[in-house]
Design a protein around this motif. Structure first.
Motif, PDB file in Angstrom:
ATOM      1  N   THR A  72       0.837  -1.198   0.000  1.00 26.65           N
ATOM      2  CA  THR A  72       0.000   0.000   0.000  1.00 26.65           C
ATOM      3  C   THR A  72       0.878   1.256   0.000  1.00 26.65           C
ATOM      4  N   VAL A  73       0.231   2.371  -0.281  1.00 27.73           N
ATOM      5  CA  VAL A  73       0.937   3.662  -0.242  1.00 27.73           C
ATOM      6  C   VAL A  73       1.564   3.872   1.137  1.00 27.73           C
ATOM      7  N   ILE A  90      -3.213  13.503  -2.277  1.00 26.96           N
ATOM      8  CA  ILE A  90      -3.785  12.321  -2.920  1.00 26.96           C
ATOM      9  C   ILE A  90      -3.251  11.038  -2.281  1.00 26.96           C
ATOM     10  N   GLU A 133      -1.585   0.258  -8.248  1.00 26.74           N
ATOM     11  CA  GLU A 133      -2.856   0.648  -8.888  1.00 26.74           C
ATOM     12  C   GLU A 133      -2.907   2.143  -9.198  1.00 26.74           C
ATOM     13  N   LEU A 134      -1.892   2.891  -8.783  1.00 29.23           N
ATOM     14  CA  LEU A 134      -1.904   4.339  -8.946  1.00 29.23           C
ATOM     15  C   LEU A 134      -1.486   4.744 -10.359  1.00 29.23           C
ATOM     16  N   TYR A 159       1.945  13.553   3.617  1.00 28.43           N
ATOM     17  CA  TYR A 159       0.530  13.606   3.229  1.00 28.43           C
ATOM     18  C   TYR A 159       0.070  15.045   2.983  1.00 28.43           C
ATOM     19  N   GLN A 210       1.011   9.704  -9.635  1.00 28.40           N
ATOM     20  CA  GLN A 210       0.833   9.352  -8.220  1.00 28.40           C
ATOM     21  C   GLN A 210       1.941   8.427  -7.732  1.00 28.40           C
ATOM     22  N   GLU A 232      -5.316  10.209   0.704  1.00 30.36           N
ATOM     23  CA  GLU A 232      -6.608   9.678   0.259  1.00 30.36           C
ATOM     24  C   GLU A 232      -6.482   8.210  -0.152  1.00 30.36           C
ATOM     25  N   LYS A 233      -5.338   7.846  -0.769  1.00 32.30           N
ATOM     26  CA  LYS A 233      -5.160   6.494  -1.300  1.00 32.30           C
ATOM     27  C   LYS A 233      -4.189   5.659  -0.455  1.00 32.30           C
ATOM     28  N   ARG A 234      -4.016   6.022   0.808  1.00 32.41           N
ATOM     29  CA  ARG A 234      -2.952   5.405   1.613  1.00 32.41           C
ATOM     30  C   ARG A 234      -3.119   3.901   1.805  1.00 32.41           C
ATOM     31  N   ASN A 235      -4.355   3.403   1.706  1.00 34.08           N
ATOM     32  CA  ASN A 235      -4.574   1.958   1.900  1.00 34.08           C
ATOM     33  C   ASN A 235      -4.674   1.188   0.586  1.00 34.08           C
ATOM     34  N   GLN A 236      -4.385   1.876  -0.511  1.00 34.69           N
ATOM     35  CA  GLN A 236      -4.481   1.262  -1.843  1.00 34.69           C
ATOM     36  C   GLN A 236      -3.097   0.749  -2.266  1.00 34.69           C
TER      37      GLN A 236
END
Length: 236
Positions: free
Chosen positions: A96-97, A125, A136-137, A120, A141, A128-132
């Motif tokens: 993850t991020v 962004i 996938e970015l 952050y 990003q 917002e996408k820290r658990n992605q």
């Protein structure tokens, strides 16, 4: 006269065969943005890798804040305060991020949550996408993740190898804005960039390399105004 905060002076060397760098000098002061530009194959990335210790020098030296670090490994240079973001393969795509940023703090033994909060703030962004998963970015990003991870070590110098490669003009402008913000905190930026005109616009200092040697060195503004630089390297 005292050395600049970071200087690779008279660097000559290559990867084992013929020399790629020929008496090349790069320097950046504290909180300054120094940009390395030039044609393809000019030795731009090689010069920056030499400053980071990824290339054995036959001649020349590298000094950081007055200390000779010429013979230190890249890992030891990270401990001395250098952060390096390669052009490719610069994130862990399956993590993850947030995990990527945590990996950036591997040399630290203190509470790094404040630094993560600063990253952050710089790149909203990413919060917002820290658990992605980082894989996938978008390209822009991912570059933010890579820069953020390097900032987690709290470097005094941040070295970026073509940070805007493959991103849209809008994303490039945004990345350059963030790089300016990083420099304003007192971190020195040494950056290789293909988008020479845009990079020189934000540069305090610019280096034009040709065949591994310094061709022009001046402020970003002066290089932008130089007719020969404009004609030969900036497309008129």
């Amino acid at each position: 006269m005292a050395d600049p905060f970071l200087i690779g002076s008279g660097m000559t060397g290559g990867y084992g065969g013929a020399d790629i760098l020929h008496d090349c000098t790069l320097a950046v002061e504290r909180g300054e943005i120094a940009v390395i530009v030039g044609p393809n194959g000019a030795g731009k990335s090689t010069a920056m890798k030499a400053v980071f210790g990824m290339l054995k020098l036959r001649q020349g030296h590298v000094r950081l804040n007055g200390e000779d670090i010429t013979h230190l490994s890249p890992q030891a240079r990270v401990h001395k305060g250098m952060g390096f973001v390669p052009q490719t393969h610069n994130i862990f795509t399956s993590m993850t991020v947030a995990e990527n940023l945590e990996m950036g703090a591997f040399i630290r033994h203190d509470d790094f949550r404040d630094t993560m909060a600063q990253v952050y703030d710089l790149f909203p962004i990413l919060k917002e996408k820290r658990n992605q998963p980082a894989g996938e970015l978008s390209g822009g990003q991912r570059q933010q993740v890579a820069v953020g991870r390097a900032l987690m070590t709290r470097p005094s110098v941040l070295m970026l190898d073509e940070p805007t490669a493959g991103v849209s003009p809008i994303v490039m402008d945004e990345l350059f804005d963030r790089i300016i913000e990083v420099a304003r905190t007192g971190i020195s930026i040494l950056m290789v960039e293909q988008n020479a005109r845009q990079a020189l616009e934000i540069a305090d200092k610019g280096y034009v390399l040709v065949q591994g040697a310094n061709r022009f060195t001046d402020t970003g503004k002066a290089l932008m105004a130089d007719p020969e630089v404009r004609r030969t390297f900036l497309g008129g």
